[in-house]
Design an enzyme around this catalytic site. Structure first.
Site, PDB file in Angstrom:
ATOM      1  N   LEU A 231       8.207   5.957   9.318  1.00  0.00           N
ATOM      2  CA  LEU A 231       7.267   4.964   8.794  1.00  0.00           C
ATOM      3  C   LEU A 231       7.988   3.955   7.918  1.00  0.00           C
ATOM      4  O   LEU A 231       8.022   2.760   8.198  1.00  0.00           O
ATOM      5  CB  LEU A 231       6.153   5.683   8.007  1.00  0.00           C
ATOM      6  CG  LEU A 231       5.248   4.805   7.142  1.00  0.00           C
ATOM      7  CD1 LEU A 231       4.439   3.846   8.006  1.00  0.00           C
ATOM      8  CD2 LEU A 231       4.327   5.675   6.275  1.00  0.00           C
ATOM      9  N   ASP A 232       8.560   4.444   6.833  1.00  0.00           N
ATOM     10  CA  ASP A 232       9.306   3.625   5.872  1.00  0.00           C
ATOM     11  C   ASP A 232      10.480   4.465   5.396  1.00  0.00           C
ATOM     12  O   ASP A 232      10.293   5.310   4.514  1.00  0.00           O
ATOM     13  CB  ASP A 232       8.398   3.233   4.705  1.00  0.00           C
ATOM     14  CG  ASP A 232       9.137   2.511   3.587  1.00  0.00           C
ATOM     15  OD1 ASP A 232      10.308   2.163   3.780  1.00  0.00           O
ATOM     16  OD2 ASP A 232       8.553   2.335   2.508  1.00  0.00           O
ATOM     17  N   PRO A 233      11.633   4.344   6.058  1.00  0.00           N
ATOM     18  CA  PRO A 233      12.023   3.307   7.004  1.00  0.00           C
ATOM     19  C   PRO A 233      11.603   3.620   8.448  1.00  0.00           C
ATOM     20  O   PRO A 233      11.549   4.780   8.839  1.00  0.00           O
ATOM     21  CB  PRO A 233      13.543   3.293   6.890  1.00  0.00           C
ATOM     22  CG  PRO A 233      13.886   4.733   6.592  1.00  0.00           C
ATOM     23  CD  PRO A 233      12.768   5.233   5.711  1.00  0.00           C
TER      24      PRO A 233
ATOM     25  N   ASP B 118       8.223  -0.227   9.203  1.00  0.00           N
ATOM     26  CA  ASP B 118       8.431  -1.415   8.363  1.00  0.00           C
ATOM     27  C   ASP B 118       9.541  -2.302   8.919  1.00  0.00           C
ATOM     28  O   ASP B 118       9.444  -3.533   8.907  1.00  0.00           O
ATOM     29  CB  ASP B 118       8.728  -1.002   6.918  1.00  0.00           C
ATOM     30  CG  ASP B 118       9.974  -0.145   6.772  1.00  0.00           C
ATOM     31  OD1 ASP B 118      10.383   0.519   7.757  1.00  0.00           O
ATOM     32  OD2 ASP B 118      10.545  -0.102   5.666  1.00  0.00           O
TER      33      ASP B 118
END
Length: 383
Positions: A130-132, A135
């Protein structure tokens, strides 16, 4: 560049914590064989039952020697272990000619092994959660659209922000829900953050002390910078002729979080490692994650560019709430990771280091695939 070692069709998924979700189910459909490695075989079996995957993956008790003994050339190892454990796992993969994937940032220890992995024809997939992860996909997509509209050689200034957070779907007094280990949350807050503000590089030794309000789709959140944002100016392909007014990647929290965490911040200011570890255990007991909880993931990435007599703006928003079958965090981490592993299985990723997004074209491809698989998001951009 060496040709990748052909994938064997066997996937070893290591770890079954809070971020393991339907991505594992997707791999059970795509791979010939899946093994889930967890602390004990019984716990692995319980995790498979919780995910509705009993009989579709093989439970295993994880130790590094036990996993290594079952690795064959072309296997894919997916690490959901804490980031400091990735390097040792990757070393065994290189030795056994197995590919490696994780959702974490690339550490120096992992980076040191990439040349050997590439020479051996092995894929090392990182930053694919997700993050990273998502994004990066959003950022590459926005930058490509802005470059087409403004032009690489045009003198321009821009503001880029990327904020992500896992929060409770129903706000609580603590204004937070632990979607990963409390120790990891606290230690992230103890790490200085570097970013660009008012056109200059800035460092916040205590990131929470520069928390500010941030409006997302009409809702007020609190955000603060984390890690080192500056290298991503180059990684995202922003033209050299463009100058950043603001460039920050950070964390998003519910409005009121800063005040609710006052006591925690006081501990972070003066506590040593032992005290912070004890605090993490206390918070885990005081604010446990239960099956009745519902989490929410919000990821907001924006780029505004002004130059050449015109302006361009683009905004991606992902806003998902978990359900009884799966948390939003598990879906948003495991789905893109599984997508990347499927691309290892089909031979479409090159040997060596890969991230979720290396090019705008790949970002658009992955975003389309994720949208079809239930990761919903919206894009608002100038035409």
């Amino acid at each position: 560049m060496p040709e990748p070692v052909p994938a064997s069709g066997t996937v070893h998924w290591v770890g079954a914590g809070l971020s393991t979700g339907s991505g594992l189910a997707a791999l059970c459909e795509a791979a010939d064989r899946v093994r889930l490695w967890h602390r004990t075989e019984d716990r692995a079996a319980d995790a498979l039952a919780r995910l509705g995957l009993t009989g579709r993956a093989e439970p295993r008790a994880y130790t590094l020697p036990a996993l290594t003994a079952e690795l064959a050339p072309g296997d894919v190892v997916v690490s959901m272990l804490p980031a400091p454990e990735h390097a040792a796992l990757l070393a065994e993969c290189v030795g056994r000619q197995a590919h490696f994937a994780c959702s974490s940032y690339v550490s120096d220890a992992v980076l040191e092994q990439v040349p050997a992995a590439e020479k051996a024809g092995l894929v090392v997939l990182t930053e694919a959660g997700l993050d990273p992860g998502i994004d990066h996909l959003f950022a590459h997509s926005l930058v490509a659209r802005a470059r087409e509209a403004i032009g690489d050689a045009t003198a321009a200034s821009y503001t880029f922000t990327s904020y992500c957070g896992g929060v409770p779907a129903v706000p609580n007094d603590f204004r937070y829900r632990f979607s990963w280990a409390p120790a990891g949350v606290l230690n992230a807050l103890r790490s200085p953050a570097r970013y660009v503000e008012d056109g200059a590089e800035t460092t916040a030794e205590r990131p929470w002390e520069v928390t500010r309000r941030h409006l997302v789709d009409g809702e007020t959140f609190e955000v603060y910078p984390n890690r080192d944002s500056v290298p991503f100016v180059e990684q995202y392909g922003l033209p050299a002729a463009w100058q950043p007014r603001t460039f920050v990647r950070g964390t998003l929290r519910l409005n009121g979080w800063l005040h609710a965490w006052d006591a925690v911040f006081e501990e972070l200011k003066g506590g040593d490692d032992a005290r912070i570890a004890a605090l993490a255990r206390e918070l885990a007991r005081t604010y446990p994650t239960t099956d009745a909880d519902r989490d929410r993931v919000v990821l907001a990435v924006s780029l505004d560019v002004k130059g050449g007599g015109r302006t361009w703006s683009g905004h991606y928003l992902l806003d998902l709430v978990g359900d009884a079958e799966e948390s939003a965090m598990a879906r948003c981490v495991s789905r893109p990771l599984a997508l990347g592993v499927r691309h290892i299985l089909d031979g479409s990723l090159p040997a060596g280091l890969n991230r979720a997004a290396e090019t705008a074209a790949r970002s658009e491809e992955w975003l389309g695939e994720l949208a079809r698989e239930g990761i919903g998001f919206t894009l608002r951009a100038d035409s």
